[in-house]
Scaffold this motif. Structure first.
Motif, PDB file in Angstrom:
ATOM      1  N   SER A 134       0.806  -1.217   0.000  1.00 42.53           N
ATOM      2  CA  SER A 134       0.000   0.000   0.000  1.00 42.53           C
ATOM      3  C   SER A 134       0.846   1.276   0.000  1.00 42.53           C
ATOM      4  N   VAL A 135       2.109   1.172   0.395  1.00 38.71           N
ATOM      5  CA  VAL A 135       2.945   2.380   0.460  1.00 38.71           C
ATOM      6  C   VAL A 135       4.162   2.304  -0.465  1.00 38.71           C
ATOM      7  N   LYS A 136       4.386   1.162  -1.056  1.00 36.04           N
ATOM      8  CA  LYS A 136       5.562   0.980  -1.903  1.00 36.04           C
ATOM      9  C   LYS A 136       5.567   2.009  -3.039  1.00 36.04           C
ATOM     10  N   GLY A 137       6.691   2.652  -3.225  1.00 34.25           N
ATOM     11  CA  GLY A 137       6.814   3.664  -4.270  1.00 34.25           C
ATOM     12  C   GLY A 137       6.462   5.067  -3.803  1.00 34.25           C
ATOM     13  N   ARG A 138       5.828   5.188  -2.642  1.00 31.41           N
ATOM     14  CA  ARG A 138       5.451   6.509  -2.116  1.00 31.41           C
ATOM     15  C   ARG A 138       6.190   6.841  -0.820  1.00 31.41           C
ATOM     16  N   PHE A 139       6.433   5.841  -0.010  1.00 32.13           N
ATOM     17  CA  PHE A 139       7.091   6.041   1.276  1.00 32.13           C
ATOM     18  C   PHE A 139       8.529   5.514   1.197  1.00 32.13           C
TER      19      PHE A 139
ATOM     20  N   ALA B 162      24.070   6.346  13.647  1.00 31.83           N
ATOM     21  CA  ALA B 162      24.870   7.277  14.443  1.00 31.83           C
ATOM     22  C   ALA B 162      23.986   8.150  15.328  1.00 31.83           C
ATOM     23  N   LYS B 163      22.759   8.402  14.867  1.00 34.48           N
ATOM     24  CA  LYS B 163      21.841   9.247  15.616  1.00 34.48           C
ATOM     25  C   LYS B 163      20.753   8.449  16.331  1.00 34.48           C
ATOM     26  N   ASN B 164      20.795   7.121  16.205  1.00 33.77           N
ATOM     27  CA  ASN B 164      19.750   6.270  16.803  1.00 33.77           C
ATOM     28  C   ASN B 164      18.355   6.738  16.383  1.00 33.77           C
ATOM     29  N   THR B 165      18.208   7.019  15.112  1.00 30.10           N
ATOM     30  CA  THR B 165      16.948   7.578  14.628  1.00 30.10           C
ATOM     31  C   THR B 165      16.469   6.844  13.385  1.00 30.10           C
ATOM     32  N   LEU B 166      15.172   6.644  13.345  1.00 30.35           N
ATOM     33  CA  LEU B 166      14.478   6.027  12.218  1.00 30.35           C
ATOM     34  C   LEU B 166      13.614   7.097  11.565  1.00 30.35           C
ATOM     35  N   TYR B 167      13.566   7.080  10.242  1.00 31.57           N
ATOM     36  CA  TYR B 167      12.799   8.086   9.511  1.00 31.57           C
ATOM     37  C   TYR B 167      11.782   7.421   8.578  1.00 31.57           C
ATOM     38  N   LEU B 168      10.726   8.155   8.288  1.00 31.32           N
ATOM     39  CA  LEU B 168       9.766   7.713   7.280  1.00 31.32           C
ATOM     40  C   LEU B 168       9.367   8.926   6.450  1.00 31.32           C
ATOM     41  N   GLN B 169       9.854   8.977   5.223  1.00 34.21           N
ATOM     42  CA  GLN B 169       9.486  10.028   4.284  1.00 34.21           C
ATOM     43  C   GLN B 169       8.251   9.574   3.530  1.00 34.21           C
ATOM     44  N   MET B 170       7.183  10.338   3.655  1.00 28.35           N
ATOM     45  CA  MET B 170       5.913   9.963   3.047  1.00 28.35           C
ATOM     46  C   MET B 170       5.553  10.987   1.977  1.00 28.35           C
ATOM     47  N   ASN B 171       5.505  10.544   0.737  1.00 22.80           N
ATOM     48  CA  ASN B 171       5.155  11.398  -0.395  1.00 22.80           C
ATOM     49  C   ASN B 171       3.844  10.942  -1.027  1.00 22.80           C
ATOM     50  N   SER B 172       3.272  11.803  -1.838  1.00 20.13           N
ATOM     51  CA  SER B 172       2.023  11.482  -2.543  1.00 20.13           C
ATOM     52  C   SER B 172       0.984  10.918  -1.578  1.00 20.13           C
ATOM     53  N   LEU B 173       0.814  11.591  -0.466  1.00 16.82           N
ATOM     54  CA  LEU B 173      -0.088  11.091   0.571  1.00 16.82           C
ATOM     55  C   LEU B 173      -1.534  11.085   0.103  1.00 16.82           C
ATOM     56  N   LYS B 174      -2.261  10.091   0.589  1.00 17.30           N
ATOM     57  CA  LYS B 174      -3.666   9.900   0.238  1.00 17.30           C
ATOM     58  C   LYS B 174      -4.508   9.959   1.510  1.00 17.30           C
ATOM     59  N   PRO B 175      -5.781  10.275   1.395  1.00 17.40           N
ATOM     60  CA  PRO B 175      -6.635  10.275   2.594  1.00 17.40           C
ATOM     61  C   PRO B 175      -6.615   8.942   3.335  1.00 17.40           C
ATOM     62  N   GLU B 176      -6.461   7.851   2.611  1.00 17.53           N
ATOM     63  CA  GLU B 176      -6.425   6.532   3.258  1.00 17.53           C
ATOM     64  C   GLU B 176      -5.136   6.287   4.027  1.00 17.53           C
ATOM     65  N   ASP B 177      -4.171   7.194   3.944  1.00 22.62           N
ATOM     66  CA  ASP B 177      -2.965   7.100   4.767  1.00 22.62           C
ATOM     67  C   ASP B 177      -3.190   7.687   6.161  1.00 22.62           C
ATOM     68  N   THR B 178      -4.344   8.298   6.379  1.00 22.68           N
ATOM     69  CA  THR B 178      -4.653   8.867   7.683  1.00 22.68           C
ATOM     70  C   THR B 178      -4.655   7.780   8.746  1.00 22.68           C
ATOM     71  N   ALA B 179      -3.848   7.991   9.786  1.00 25.06           N
ATOM     72  CA  ALA B 179      -3.703   6.985  10.837  1.00 25.06           C
ATOM     73  C   ALA B 179      -2.771   7.521  11.915  1.00 25.06           C
ATOM     74  N   VAL B 180      -2.720   6.799  13.015  1.00 20.22           N
ATOM     75  CA  VAL B 180      -1.647   7.010  13.991  1.00 20.22           C
ATOM     76  C   VAL B 180      -0.492   6.114  13.575  1.00 20.22           C
ATOM     77  N   TYR B 181       0.675   6.711  13.441  1.00 21.92           N
ATOM     78  CA  TYR B 181       1.853   5.979  13.012  1.00 21.92           C
ATOM     79  C   TYR B 181       2.743   5.674  14.219  1.00 21.92           C
ATOM     80  N   TYR B 182       3.141   4.416  14.315  1.00 18.64           N
ATOM     81  CA  TYR B 182       3.966   3.953  15.423  1.00 18.64           C
ATOM     82  C   TYR B 182       5.302   3.440  14.894  1.00 18.64           C
ATOM     83  N   CYS B 183       6.382   3.774  15.587  1.00 17.01           N
ATOM     84  CA  CYS B 183       7.654   3.125  15.285  1.00 17.01           C
ATOM     85  C   CYS B 183       7.882   2.023  16.317  1.00 17.01           C
ATOM     86  N   ALA B 184       8.684   1.058  15.929  1.00 18.45           N
ATOM     87  CA  ALA B 184       8.905  -0.104  16.780  1.00 18.45           C
ATOM     88  C   ALA B 184      10.312  -0.636  16.562  1.00 18.45           C
TER      89      ALA B 184
END
Length: 122
Positions: free
Chosen positions: A62-67, A74-96
């Motif tokens: 569902s997100v392949k090619g957009r996210f 080094a920064k102990n950080t995870l990122y998620l770049q989300m492009n071409s967002l759609k209304p169906e992407d509306t949600a609470v996003y959790y990292c794990a």
């Protein structure tokens, strides 16, 4: 104790972009599998993307090619770049984070952030 804190959520119009960050405390980030899940209202939490310690990344269809997910060990950080967002992407996003060699199930992860809301308007 491992703690995860997400940031970067917000309200965006359809077609727009957002970048989520997840700061991870503890010394285990470099060797951990990390990932993003999301949960829309009235729906079950679903897998979005996972990254193994070596960098191998898997996306849900569902997100392949957009996210795009990335990790900065080094920064102990995870990122998620989300492009071409759609209304169906509306949600609470959790990292794990976890140590399982698998990465697309909630049970593969031991530690979770508190979530950040992403709302995409049409």
């Amino acid at each position: 104790q491992v703690q995860l804190v997400e940031s970067g959520g917000g309200l965006v119009q359809a077609g727009g972009s957002l970048r989520l960050s997840c700061a991870v405390s503890g010394r285990t980030f470099r060797s951990a599998t990390v990932g993003w899940f999301r949960q829309a209202p009235g729906k079950e939490r679903e897998f979005v993307v996972g990254i193994r310690s070596g960098g191998t990344t898997y996306y849900s269809d569902s997100v392949k090619g957009r996210f795009t997910a990335s990790r900065d060990n080094a920064k102990n950080t995870l990122y998620l770049q989300m492009n071409s967002l759609k209304p169906e992407d509306t949600a609470v996003y959790y990292c794990a984070a976890g140590t399982s060699p698998y990465l697309n199930r909630q049970s593969d992860y031991d530690y979770w952030g508190q979530g950040t809301q992403v709302t995409v308007s049409s």
